[in-house]
Design an enzyme around this catalytic site. Structure first.
Site, mmCIF file in Angstrom:
data_model
loop_
_atom_site.group_PDB
_atom_site.id
_atom_site.type_symbol
_atom_site.label_atom_id
_atom_site.label_comp_id
_atom_site.label_asym_id
_atom_site.label_seq_id
_atom_site.Cartn_x
_atom_site.Cartn_y
_atom_site.Cartn_z
ATOM 1 N N GLU A 40 -6.819 3.291 -4.101
ATOM 2 C CA GLU A 40 -7.132 4.552 -4.937
ATOM 3 C C GLU A 40 -7.354 3.828 -6.354
ATOM 4 O O GLU A 40 -6.455 2.880 -6.865
ATOM 5 C CB GLU A 40 -6.028 5.540 -4.842
ATOM 6 C CG GLU A 40 -6.435 6.570 -5.864
ATOM 7 C CD GLU A 40 -5.197 7.446 -5.785
ATOM 8 O OE1 GLU A 40 -4.844 7.887 -4.630
ATOM 9 O OE2 GLU A 40 -4.798 8.248 -6.695
ATOM 10 N N GLU A 66 -5.391 9.996 -15.468
ATOM 11 C CA GLU A 66 -4.436 11.308 -15.201
ATOM 12 C C GLU A 66 -3.866 11.483 -16.303
ATOM 13 O O GLU A 66 -3.418 10.840 -17.289
ATOM 14 C CB GLU A 66 -3.378 10.808 -14.171
ATOM 15 C CG GLU A 66 -4.062 10.597 -12.722
ATOM 16 C CD GLU A 66 -2.992 10.274 -11.854
ATOM 17 O OE1 GLU A 66 -2.773 11.195 -10.782
ATOM 18 O OE2 GLU A 66 -2.637 9.036 -11.502
#
Length: 495
Positions: free
Chosen positions: A146, A151
């Site tokens: 990933e 974020e």
């Protein structure tokens, strides 16, 4: 290498996947694409992502386009559709249990690429429990790997996070960076240059972090943008969370290579948010930057360290923004509300006497809130984290951490890794969630008002194991209450 534009959506319209055509799917790739939607219960998230192809929830549209901007909206659930939100599967949140809806878009059905430059220009929301992200996942359905381009946590809009997850060693590991970005609530660009040998992250076209490309990250990946809510890292949304909350996206683009190195593309200009969300430095105070020993003005100010091991001290009579960079920094706040981030290096951080927001950043840090009602996060690395006197929010982050809440009624998370937690005096709440690590609590005291909190809908089992109580969550996550008898725990000790 000449960069070729391979994907470009500037959201003059919105092309949703309808089962056969369209750019953006509105649910995660691992569920029925025509089903009732999805969430990520393994993260303990609170939102339900609406599926544009599911008729019973079609009245709620958390993805809208206006004047060339896509808006993902998180809000309280519409009671008329709540019965359709959830899972008909043992161990997962039940139908009707979700309290919030939100939006996700992904290109699993329309676009995936091996290597290249992926960029989003977005304005991110502020608020407890909000968790916007832009990330890449493998088209073959494997996990890991990933690639998290960006974020952000709405409770700390001074920081963005970039990370790479891999299973190249045979188990899941990750490497990442907490980046001081000043404020995420304006429009900024977040990008990654994924190459065969290295992965480089950018914020407003400035390099902020680089890692070697893992052995399992050499196949096509697709793009995801979403606005999550809750979970152990972001913290649960609560009465203070401003709803509806919005993640505004100006564009999402991809190239075959970095387009800015050869002039293929021109960097866009970030915009300033209309309302700051962190304590402001005194008017007229000029930022101080450099290496060595740096001290803010007495009335408070902003200090940015360099790549060496710096000593940063806040002004005693005002609020400070104190940011390390590289090196093992020594950072001490003042007597008012400070925002402190150590960033890279093995840092030692003391918050001071005010209500501080303190983050260790990357590597193995010693982070202390000290007096005041502080928010303290060890972040990435094996950290030592202390709240100090006051009612604190204390988190370990990623890594094997040692945490002490100190005096006061604290809320404490071990988060990922194998953590040792001491609450200290006061009525403390020990949090954990599905997918978290193992947290060992050394001083759980029901008589002082201590309790354990798990996310809404989570399923747990509690057993006596010798002198300790062991609590396991479905989906992973364990908490051990040392020297505690299950039979002595009163009603309400967990929930």
């Amino acid at each position: 290498m000449t960069a070729t534009l391979t994907f470009d959506d500037e959201f003059n319209s919105l092309s949703l996947w309808n089962g056969s055509t369209g750019t953006w799917s509105t649910t995660t790739a691992f569920v029925d694409p025509m089903g009732n939607g999805s969430s990520l219960p393994s993260n303990g998230e609170q939102e339900w992502y609406i599926n544009a192809n599911y008729a019973p929830t079609a009245s709620v549209k958390p993805w809208t386009v206006n004047n060339g901007v896509l808006t993902l909206t998180a809000q309280k659930v519409d009671p008329s559709i709540q019965q359709y939100l959830g899972y008909n599967q043992s161990g997962l949140p039940a139908m009707g249990s979700y309290q919030y809806t939100s939006g996700l878009i992904e290109t699993n059905h329309s676009f995936a690429q091996t290597y290249g430059y992926f960029e989003i220009k977005a304005q991110l929301p502020a608020g407890q429990g909000l968790w916007p992200a832009f990330w890449l996942m493998p088209a073959n359905g494997a996990w890991p790997p990933e690639l998290d381009v960006m974020e952000s946590l709405g409770k700390d809009t001074t920081t963005a996070y970039a990370s790479v997850h891999t299973a190249e060693t045979g188990s899941h590991t990750s490497e990442g960076m907490a980046v001081n970005v000043g404020d995420t609530t304006g429009y900024h660009t977040y990008a990654v240059d994924w190459e065969a040998d290295k992965i480089t992250f950018y914020y407003d076209n400035k390099e902020v972090f680089q890692v070697a490309t893992p052995a399992d990250m050499h196949g096509p990946m697709y793009m995801i943008a979403n606005l999550a809510m809750g979970g152990g890292w972001a913290g649960s949304a609560d009465g203070s969370t401003p709803l509806p909350a919005q993640m505004n996206i100006d564009y999402i683009k991809a190239w075959s290579a970095n387009p800015y190195t050869d002039g293929t593309a021109t960097p866009t200009t970030p915009t300033t948010p209309t309302t700051p969300t962190a304590p402001s430095a005194p008017a007229g105070a000029q930022p101080i930057a450099g290496d060595g020993v740096l001290t803010a003005p007495a009335g408070g100010g902003t200090v940015q360290g360099g790549d060496s091991a710096d000593t940063l001290t806040g002004g005693a009579n005002g609020s400070n923004h104190l940011f390390g960079a590289g090196g093992g920094d020594q950072i001490v706040g003042g007597a008012f509300a400070d925002v402190i981030n150590g960033n890279t290096g093995n840092d030692t951080i003391q918050g001071g006497a005010g209500n501080d927001v303190v983050s260790g950043g990357k590597d193995n840090d010693a982070v202390y809130g000290n007096a005041g009602n502080d928010t303290v996060n060890g972040n990435i690395g094996a950290d030592t984290v202390g709240g100090g006197p006051g009612d604190d929010i204390v988190r370990g982050g990623q890594g094997d951490d040692v945490i002490n809440g100190g005096d006061g009624n604290d809320h404490i998370w071990g988060d990922r890794g194998n953590n040792t937690v001491t609450g200290g005096a006061g009525a403390d709440t020990f949090h954990f969630y599905a997918g978290s690590g193992v947290t060992t609590v050394t001083d759980f005291n029901i008589a002082e008002g201590d309790r354990v909190h798990i996310d809404d809908g989570a399923h747990y089992t509690a057993t006596q194991s010798g002198a300790d109580v062991v609590i396991d969550l479905t989906g992973g996550g364990e908490m051990i209450l040392q020297h505690t008898q299950l039979s002595s725990l009163q009603s309400g000790w967990i929930g």
